[in-house]
Design an enzyme around this catalytic site. Structure first.
Site, PDB file in Angstrom:
ATOM      1  N   GLY A 140      52.669   9.667  56.018  1.00  0.00           N
ATOM      2  CA  GLY A 140      52.239   8.903  54.857  1.00  0.00           C
ATOM      3  C   GLY A 140      53.002   9.341  53.627  1.00  0.00           C
ATOM      4  N   HIS A 157      56.948  22.254  43.018  1.00  0.00           N
ATOM      5  CA  HIS A 157      58.208  22.549  42.285  1.00  0.00           C
ATOM      6  C   HIS A 157      59.264  21.443  42.455  1.00  0.00           C
ATOM      7  CE1 HIS A 157      60.987  24.727  45.447  1.00  0.00           C
ATOM      8  NE2 HIS A 157      60.457  23.636  45.944  1.00  0.00           N
ATOM      9  N   PHE A 189      52.439  11.088  49.878  1.00  0.00           N
ATOM     10  CA  PHE A 189      51.424  11.828  49.109  1.00  0.00           C
ATOM     11  C   PHE A 189      51.216  11.292  47.697  1.00  0.00           C
ATOM     12  CE2 PHE A 189      54.705  15.563  49.211  1.00  0.00           C
ATOM     13  CZ  PHE A 189      55.425  15.072  48.130  1.00  0.00           C
TER      14      PHE A 189
HETATM   15  C1  LIG Z   1      60.824  21.260  49.873  1.00  0.00           C
HETATM   16  S1  LIG Z   1      60.149  20.530  51.313  1.00  0.00           S
HETATM   17  C2  LIG Z   1      58.876  21.689  51.725  1.00  0.00           C
HETATM   18  C3  LIG Z   1      58.519  21.651  53.184  1.00  0.00           C
HETATM   19  C4  LIG Z   1      57.502  22.716  53.619  1.00  0.00           C
HETATM   20  N1  LIG Z   1      56.252  22.608  52.916  1.00  0.00           N
HETATM   21  C5  LIG Z   1      58.102  24.084  53.456  1.00  0.00           C
HETATM   22  O1  LIG Z   1      57.721  24.806  52.530  1.00  0.00           O
HETATM   23  O2  LIG Z   1      58.980  24.461  54.257  1.00  0.00           O
HETATM   24  C6  LIG Z   1      59.237  19.155  50.655  1.00  0.00           C
HETATM   25  C7  LIG Z   1      58.543  18.324  51.710  1.00  0.00           C
HETATM   26  O3  LIG Z   1      57.852  17.257  51.057  1.00  0.00           O
HETATM   27  C8  LIG Z   1      58.005  16.088  51.844  1.00  0.00           C
HETATM   28  N2  LIG Z   1      57.830  14.900  51.000  1.00  0.00           N
HETATM   29  C9  LIG Z   1      58.643  14.465  50.004  1.00  0.00           C
HETATM   30  N3  LIG Z   1      58.164  13.332  49.453  1.00  0.00           N
HETATM   31  C10 LIG Z   1      57.016  13.040  50.135  1.00  0.00           C
HETATM   32  C11 LIG Z   1      56.057  11.997  50.012  1.00  0.00           C
HETATM   33  N4  LIG Z   1      56.197  11.046  49.081  1.00  0.00           N
HETATM   34  N5  LIG Z   1      54.989  12.010  50.845  1.00  0.00           N
HETATM   35  C12 LIG Z   1      54.850  13.000  51.782  1.00  0.00           C
HETATM   36  N6  LIG Z   1      55.731  14.033  51.939  1.00  0.00           N
HETATM   37  C13 LIG Z   1      56.802  14.036  51.120  1.00  0.00           C
HETATM   38  C14 LIG Z   1      59.426  16.220  52.382  1.00  0.00           C
HETATM   39  O4  LIG Z   1      59.654  15.370  53.491  1.00  0.00           O
HETATM   40  C15 LIG Z   1      59.496  17.698  52.711  1.00  0.00           C
HETATM   41  O5  LIG Z   1      59.103  17.971  54.012  1.00  0.00           O
END
Ligand SMILES: C[S@@+](CC[C@H](N)C(=O)[O-])C[C@H]1O[C@@H](n2cnc3c(N)ncnc32)[C@H](O)[C@@H]1O
Length: 337
Positions: free
Chosen positions: A227, A247, A229
């Site tokens: 989905g 961040h 967020f």
């Molecule tokens: C910097 S990564 C962090 C991943 C993980 N939490 C970690 O610390 O290794 C950011 C995550 O947010 C997810 N993400 C970005 N935009 C999103 C959205 N609109 N809805 C859901 N997830 C999203 C990305 O796919 C990615 O997996």
């Protein structure tokens, strides 16, 4: 911070930063050639490493002796090299391998930084200037980069999760939702330690499709839900985790994500925001280099403690405590206000 004393040292301090790309690309090159995989405990001749990795012996020697001065490899007499604890992390088979993180940082991100003057002039992301879209849009459109990004995140999390699991007691929570949990590295580690806990890994469809198709996967007690967020996250968890999420976004978007999570949570639920927090000025801190990545590549921002508190306040949360980990990340535990 110690200041260089004479003109030579002062000029060299500038030259060192100006030439930072030399070390960055030297490290990328040995990682890409998988040099570390051909080294074990005993010192190895550089000629043998060159032969096994298809490298030029002279160039490999010159790169490795320089990296050795930084603690990445150790040089012995006679053009022999052995591993150090740091260089061992370049091995693909190390349980805390950083290989994928080094490789990811050496390609599109490296290229994006060329546009730093544009970012300085406008505040806009260098990545977007270089590639014509934001990093997350690019990841969604490019399956190869998405795979390499998730592998990079996995390598970061592998090194951080030991400290997170030691610092925070996840036992009281029957169900845990990892919001933007990527490939599931952290939720998997938590569920393995707590066999009665169930989990939800929530991320975008393009990410979770790769988890479904991939070899490792997550435990059966972890449901995959895809989905956005900014629209909704799974309801009713006892604990929500947002690691390296807040961040990635400027304040308006960060508050929107927190508010969506607040709507999904019962009053008794808790949330952990896991991010770096800025320290005092003039002191090196991982949050500072991460912040440059956020500025140039991702479009987000690292924050001080009071800036986090202001975001929580706007989204209907109150900070209950901050738990330090033995990594650069802190755990900000919040509850519905
Ligand atoms: C910097 S990564 C962090 C991943 C993980 N939490 C970690 O610390 O290794 C950011 C995550 O947010 C997810 N993400 C970005 N935009 C999103 C959205 N609109 N809805 C859901 N997830 C999203 C990305 O796919 C990615 O997996």
């Amino acid at each position: 911070m110690d200041m260089p004393e004479n003109i030579h040292e002062q000029a060299q301090a500038l030259r060192d930063v100006a030439s930072g790309y030399a070390l960055s690309k030297a490290l990328y090159a040995v990682a890409e050639a998988r040099v570390a995989d051909f080294m074990d405990e005993a010192p190895v001749q550089v000629s043998e490493l060159a032969e096994r990795t298809g490298s030029n012996e002279g160039a490999l020697y010159r790169i490795m002796r320089t990296l050795a001065c930084l603690g990445i490899f150790h040089e012995h007499d006679g053009h022999l090299f052995s591993h150090t604890p740091v260089s061992r992390l370049l091995r693909a088979d190390h349980e805390h391998s950083q290989l994928d993180g080094v490789l990811f940082r050496g390609l599109e991100f490296y290229e994006a930084y060329i546009e730093m003057p544009h970012t300085l002039a406008t505040g806009a992301s260098s990545f977007e200037r270089r590639f014509g879209m934001s990093m997350f849009e690019y990841l969604n459109a490019d399956a190869d980069m998405q795979t390499r990004f998730q592998a990079c995140m996995k390598s970061d999390t592998r090194a951080q999760q030991v400290g997170i699991l030691e610092a925070y007691d996840f036992a009281p929570f029957a169900s845990i939702v990892d919001v933007g949990g990527g490939d599931g590295t952290l939720i998997t580690a938590i569920l393995r330690r707590h066999p009665d806990t169930i989990g939800v890994l929530f991320d975008r469809q393009s990410v979770l499709d790769q988890v479904r198709a991939g070899p490792g996967g997550v435990p059966r007690r972890c449901e995959l839900q895809d989905g956005d967020f900014f629209t909704a996250v799974p309801k009713g968890g006892d604990l929500y985790i947002l690691k390296y999420i807040i961040h990635d976004w400027q304040d308006e978007d960060a508050v929107a994500i927190l508010q969506i999570c607040r709507q999904a949570m019962d009053r008794s639920a808790k949330m952990l925001v896991i991010d770096a927090i800025f320290g005092p000025p003039n002191v090196p801190n991982t949050a500072l280099t991460l912040d440059l990545s956020m500025l140039a590549a991702v479009g987000g921002v690292e924050r001080r403690q009071d800036e986090f508190v202001a975001l929580f306040d706007r989204a209907g949360f109150a900070l209950s405590r901050i738990v330090a980990t033995n990594s650069p990340l802190s755990i900000l535990e919040v509850m519905p206000a």
